[in-house]
Design a protein around this motif. Structure first.
Motif, PDB file in Angstrom:
ATOM      1  N   LEU A  81       0.846  -1.187   0.000  1.00  0.00           N
ATOM      2  CA  LEU A  81       0.000   0.000   0.000  1.00  0.00           C
ATOM      3  C   LEU A  81       0.884   1.240   0.000  1.00  0.00           C
ATOM      4  O   LEU A  81       1.872   1.305   0.736  1.00  0.00           O
ATOM      5  N   HIS A  82       0.509   2.207  -0.806  1.00  0.00           N
ATOM      6  CA  HIS A  82       1.231   3.480  -0.811  1.00  0.00           C
ATOM      7  C   HIS A  82       0.215   4.610  -0.721  1.00  0.00           C
ATOM      8  O   HIS A  82      -0.770   4.636  -1.452  1.00  0.00           O
ATOM      9  N   GLY A  83       0.440   5.518   0.194  1.00  0.00           N
ATOM     10  CA  GLY A  83      -0.408   6.707   0.306  1.00  0.00           C
ATOM     11  C   GLY A  83      -1.418   6.665   1.428  1.00  0.00           C
ATOM     12  O   GLY A  83      -2.096   7.660   1.680  1.00  0.00           O
ATOM     13  N   THR A  84      -1.553   5.534   2.117  1.00  0.00           N
ATOM     14  CA  THR A  84      -2.559   5.469   3.192  1.00  0.00           C
ATOM     15  C   THR A  84      -2.229   6.429   4.328  1.00  0.00           C
ATOM     16  O   THR A  84      -3.128   6.870   5.033  1.00  0.00           O
ATOM     17  N   HIS A  85      -0.948   6.759   4.478  1.00  0.00           N
ATOM     18  CA  HIS A  85      -0.546   7.684   5.545  1.00  0.00           C
ATOM     19  C   HIS A  85      -1.107   9.091   5.326  1.00  0.00           C
ATOM     20  O   HIS A  85      -1.111   9.902   6.243  1.00  0.00           O
ATOM     21  N   ASN A  86      -1.590   9.369   4.118  1.00  0.00           N
ATOM     22  CA  ASN A  86      -2.186  10.677   3.847  1.00  0.00           C
ATOM     23  C   ASN A  86      -3.666  10.733   4.190  1.00  0.00           C
ATOM     24  O   ASN A  86      -4.283  11.783   4.107  1.00  0.00           O
ATOM     25  N   LEU A  87      -4.238   9.587   4.570  1.00  0.00           N
ATOM     26  CA  LEU A  87      -5.652   9.537   4.918  1.00  0.00           C
ATOM     27  C   LEU A  87      -5.896   9.791   6.402  1.00  0.00           C
ATOM     28  O   LEU A  87      -6.998  10.115   6.805  1.00  0.00           O
ATOM     29  N   TRP A  88      -4.888   9.576   7.214  1.00  0.00           N
ATOM     30  CA  TRP A  88      -4.948   9.856   8.648  1.00  0.00           C
ATOM     31  C   TRP A  88      -3.520  10.054   9.115  1.00  0.00           C
ATOM     32  O   TRP A  88      -2.578   9.760   8.392  1.00  0.00           O
ATOM     33  N   HIS A  89      -3.342  10.535  10.320  1.00  0.00           N
ATOM     34  CA  HIS A  89      -1.991  10.856  10.786  1.00  0.00           C
ATOM     35  C   HIS A  89      -1.735  10.305  12.171  1.00  0.00           C
ATOM     36  O   HIS A  89      -2.615  10.294  13.025  1.00  0.00           O
ATOM     37  N   ALA A  90      -0.501   9.870  12.380  1.00  0.00           N
ATOM     38  CA  ALA A  90      -0.090   9.425  13.704  1.00  0.00           C
ATOM     39  C   ALA A  90      -0.045  10.602  14.656  1.00  0.00           C
ATOM     40  O   ALA A  90      -0.212  10.457  15.860  1.00  0.00           O
ATOM     41  N   ASN A  91       0.162  11.794  14.123  1.00  0.00           N
ATOM     42  CA  ASN A  91       0.191  13.004  14.921  1.00  0.00           C
ATOM     43  C   ASN A  91      -1.238  13.347  15.337  1.00  0.00           C
ATOM     44  O   ASN A  91      -2.064  13.719  14.510  1.00  0.00           O
ATOM     45  N   GLU A  92      -1.532  13.201  16.618  1.00  0.00           N
ATOM     46  CA  GLU A  92      -2.896  13.424  17.131  1.00  0.00           C
ATOM     47  C   GLU A  92      -3.389  14.852  16.863  1.00  0.00           C
ATOM     48  O   GLU A  92      -4.584  15.091  16.774  1.00  0.00           O
ATOM     49  N   GLY A  95      -4.700  14.465  13.291  1.00  0.00           N
ATOM     50  CA  GLY A  95      -5.827  13.529  13.374  1.00  0.00           C
ATOM     51  C   GLY A  95      -6.301  13.022  12.033  1.00  0.00           C
ATOM     52  O   GLY A  95      -5.512  12.601  11.201  1.00  0.00           O
ATOM     53  N   MET A  96      -7.588  13.072  11.802  1.00  0.00           N
ATOM     54  CA  MET A  96      -8.197  12.473  10.616  1.00  0.00           C
ATOM     55  C   MET A  96      -8.292  13.436   9.435  1.00  0.00           C
ATOM     56  O   MET A  96      -9.048  13.206   8.506  1.00  0.00           O
ATOM     57  N   THR A  97      -7.537  14.506   9.440  1.00  0.00           N
ATOM     58  CA  THR A  97      -7.559  15.437   8.328  1.00  0.00           C
ATOM     59  C   THR A  97      -6.907  14.790   7.119  1.00  0.00           C
ATOM     60  O   THR A  97      -5.742  14.424   7.143  1.00  0.00           O
ATOM     61  N   VAL A  98      -7.670  14.641   6.048  1.00  0.00           N
ATOM     62  CA  VAL A  98      -7.158  14.035   4.818  1.00  0.00           C
ATOM     63  C   VAL A  98      -6.363  15.080   4.056  1.00  0.00           C
ATOM     64  O   VAL A  98      -6.850  16.172   3.793  1.00  0.00           O
ATOM     65  N   VAL A  99      -5.099  14.743   3.709  1.00  0.00           N
ATOM     66  CA  VAL A  99      -4.281  15.671   2.941  1.00  0.00           C
ATOM     67  C   VAL A  99      -4.104  15.219   1.495  1.00  0.00           C
ATOM     68  O   VAL A  99      -3.679  15.994   0.659  1.00  0.00           O
TER      69      VAL A  99
END
Length: 149
Positions: A81-92, A95-99
Motif C-alpha cells: 500500500l502506498h499513500g494510506t498515511h495521507n488519509l490519517w496521521h499518527a500526529n494526534e 488527526g483524521m484530516t485528509v491531505v
C-alpha cells in the motif's frame, strides 16, 4: 465473500508498537486457522497496522503472517500500500484530516519459497517497504529474486 477476524489491542496510539491482549490473540490465531481450513485466503498486515509513517521505513514486522502461511502450507502473496498515511496521521494534532486521497494498492504474485521468517522479513522489507515509501517497485531484476513470475 470477505470477513474480518478481530484481535483486541491496547489503545496505544497510531504508530506505536502493538500490545495485544493474549486471550484475544489466541482466539484470532484459532479463527485464522479455521478460515484457512474453510478455504478462505487471509490478508494480514505483518506490521500489525497500517503504517502511518512509511517514509521513515517499516514498523516492526511480526512473524505471525509467515507462521500461519507456513503451518497451512499456503503461498504468501504480498500486497503493498502506498499513500494510506495521507488519509490519517499518527500526529494526534492533525488527526483524521485528509491531505491526499491517492492510494495505490499493489498485489504481487506469490513469493518464491521462503524457508524462514528471516527470508520472509527480508522479502517483505525489500519489496513492500520500498513500494510503501516510494510508490514504485524495486528494479525488475531485484524483484525477480523474491517473486514467482
Amino acid at each position: 465473500m470477505a470477513g474480518f477476524i478481530p484481535v483486541d489491542m491496547e489503545n496505544n496510539g497510531n504508530g506505536n508498537p502493538n500490545q495485544y491482549h493474549p486471550g484475544s490473540f489466541k482466539q484470532m490465531i484459532k479463527s485464522a486457522k479455521q478460515a484457512i481450513v474453510d478455504g478462505f485466503d487471509l490478508l494480514i498486515l505483518p506490521e500489525g497496522q497500517l503504517n502511518p509513517t512509511p517514509l521513515a521505513g517499516l514498523q516492526p514486522v511480526f512473524p505471525g503472517a509467515f507462521a500461519l502461511a507456513k503451518s497451512s502450507n499456503r503461498p504468501i502473496q504480498m500486497i503493498a500500500l502506498h499513500g494510506t498515511h495521507n488519509l490519517w496521521h499518527a500526529n494526534e494534532d492533525i488527526g483524521m484530516t485528509v491531505v491526499d486521497k491517492d492510494v495505490t494498492i499493489k498485489a504481487y504474485p506469490p513469493l518464491k519459497k521462503c524457508d524462514s521468517y528471516e527470508d520472509f522479513h527480508e522479502a517483505f522489507s525489500t519489496v513492500v517497504g520500498t513500494f510503501g515509501s516510494t510508490g514504485h517497485d524495486i528494479p525488475d531484476d531485484e524483484l525477480a529474486k523474491w517473486i514467482d513470475s
